[in-house]
Design an enzyme around this catalytic site. Structure first.
Site, PDB file in Angstrom:
ATOM      1  N   VAL A  77      -8.981  14.466 -43.183  1.00 40.40           N
ATOM      2  CA  VAL A  77      -9.349  14.106 -41.621  1.00 40.40           C
ATOM      3  C   VAL A  77      -8.628  15.171 -41.159  1.00 40.40           C
ATOM      4  CG1 VAL A  77      -8.965  12.189 -40.361  1.00 40.40           C
ATOM      5  CG2 VAL A  77      -9.531  11.682 -42.694  1.00 40.40           C
ATOM      6  N   CYS A  78      -9.390  15.511 -39.745  1.00 37.71           N
ATOM      7  CA  CYS A  78      -8.575  16.463 -38.999  1.00 37.71           C
ATOM      8  C   CYS A  78      -7.467  15.652 -38.350  1.00 37.71           C
ATOM      9  CB  CYS A  78      -9.687  17.008 -38.282  1.00 37.71           C
ATOM     10  SG  CYS A  78      -8.809  17.993 -36.583  1.00 37.71           S
TER      11      CYS A  78
END
Lengths: 119, 98, 121
Positions: A77-78
């Site tokens: 997940v960024c």
């Protein structure tokens, strides 16, 4: 072959996450490797363990977690996109990890194909 | 190159843009782009024209979900998710026209 | 072993109405640190990202358009704009805030074919 996948939309709102998941499952069934799935933009919402769909619907978040566990898929997940949208370590579902955008670039470099799902 | 389109050509320009810019390759219609693969839709002429330059595929589960599996334009090939994977693997690169 | 791949970022969405343009720019800046062969493409409404004179004070959002000018400092110098997209919007190169290479649609299509990784947001 080694695949990388990018998911740019959240669960339930848009079909992107469903399409990405079904693509990943089919790739694994074909004997390919799904090395990493990178969640960006609203796609980070796929990682929220607070997600509770109605009983008769698919559980998009748990489905990703299960895929990660059974097939060693790296769910990333960024961090910048996640913090903007309130996704943090404390509400992160099983199998997901938060990291930088460099992980997306790395997926582009290391995977044989990078397939993007979004709006 | 595999061009992946996911929007109806009647509301979005993605397919139109792809046909304008891309010179050749394979096109896969998924999600709401599957409407482009159905006979009688206003974009049918452009799809038929595109079939001269591109091989056109449609994701069958998305077509079935929308109740249009029996309306595929002749010459457009239905594939399942496994077929989608095969197309991505067989082409050197892919682009999602989001 | 050479790990350099051709990365292309395709921008087809206008700025401000959605976050895609801003977050796409963030990926581009990170990619610069990986010493890859990076190209940016602006097509359709994506060309509006490069319009000069954007003022976002009145909508209380971040004006990220100056960042396109900073790309050169990150050695990202391949910026391509499709001629037909510009024309369809009544714009010309003089309206853009950075130097770009204007390509016709067919040349743009060929450039896309040559890439290893195409990211679109």
């Amino acid at each position: 072959m080694r695949f990388g996948i990018v998911v740019n939309e959240g669960p339930y709102q848009h079909q992107a996450s469903d399409s990405a998941y079904l693509f990943a499952k089919a790739a694994i069934a074909r004997g390919h490797e799904v090395w990493r799935v990178f969640f960006y933009h609203d796609g980070v919402n796929n990682a929220s363990k607070l997600t509770e769909p109605p009983q008769d619907d698919r559980h998009i978040v748990n489905r990703w977690s299960k895929l990660a566990e059974e097939h060693h898929v790296d769910l990333v997940v960024c961090v910048a996109a996640a913090l903007r949208r309130g996704i943090k370590e404390e509400n992160l579902a099983q199998g997901f990890r938060i990291s930088g955008l460099g992980q997306l670039v790395e997926a582009g470099i290391k995977a044989d194909r990078l397939v993007v799902f979004g709006d | 190159m595999l061009h992946i389109i996911n929007k109806s050509p009647l509301t979005h320009s993605a397919l139109e843009s792809c046909l304008r810019v891309a010179q050749s390759g394979e096109i896969l219609l998924i999600e709401d782009a599957v409407y482009a693969a159905t006979s009688g839709n206003a974009f049918e002429g452009k799809i038929r024209e595109a079939m001269g330059r591109f091989k056109v595929y449609v994701l069958q589960p998305d077509l079935e979900a929308r109740g249009l599996a029996d309306r595929i334009i002749a010459g457009v090939s239905p594939v399942d998710y496994g077929g989608f994977v095969d197309l991505a693997a067989a082409n050197k690169n892919c682009q999602s026209w989001l | 072993m050479s790990d350099i791949k051709k990365f292309m970022f395709v921008n087809r969405k206008a700025p401000h109405g959605t976050i895609y343009a801003l977050e796409s720019l963030e990926v581009v800046l990170i990619t610069a640190a990986f010493d890859q062969d990076v190209s940016l493409v602006f097509l359709d409404d994506g060309v509006y990202q490069l319009k000069k004179g954007q003022q976002t004070k009145g909508i209380e959002t971040k004006n990220f358009s100056p960042a396109y000018r900073a790309l050169e400092g990150y050695d990202i110098e391949k910026l391509y704009v499709e001629k037909e997209s510009l024309e369809a919007r009544g714009l010309s190169e003089e309206d853009l805030l950075v130097d770009v290479t204007v390509l016709g649609r067919a040349e743009m299509g060929e450039l896309m074919d040559q890439q290893d990784v195409v990211l679109s947001f």
